[in-house]
Motif scaffolding. Structure first.
Motif: not given
Length: 73
Positions: A10-12, A16-17, A34-41
């Motif tokens: 969440w904090s990352e 916008d996301a 979804r894309e940002e969660i993929r990238t982060i995790t």
């Protein structure tokens, strides 16, 4: 598919996301989130992913805390 715990990403998320997560499609995740969660995790985050009530409550609490902190400045 199961997304990683919200506390891990969440904090990352970009603003916008975060707005997308809490927007009109909640509890379903939008493409940006979804894309940002993929990238982060590194997790596979499918189109049918949705947040639990507890995850949404966490996101709302965190967003409120950020707004409150910004108002203290």
């Amino acid at each position: 598919m199961t997304i990683p715990p919200i506390r891990e990403w969440w904090s990352e998320l970009s603003l916008d996301a975060q707005v997308e997560v809490l927007g009109d499609t909640a509890p379903h995740l939008g493409e940006k989130a979804r894309e940002e969660i993929r990238t982060i995790t590194g997790a596979v985050v499918g189109m049918a992913e949705r947040l639990s009530d507890d995850d949404l409550a966490f996101a709302r609490q965190e967003a409120r805390a950020e707004v409150d902190a910004a108002g203290d400045d």
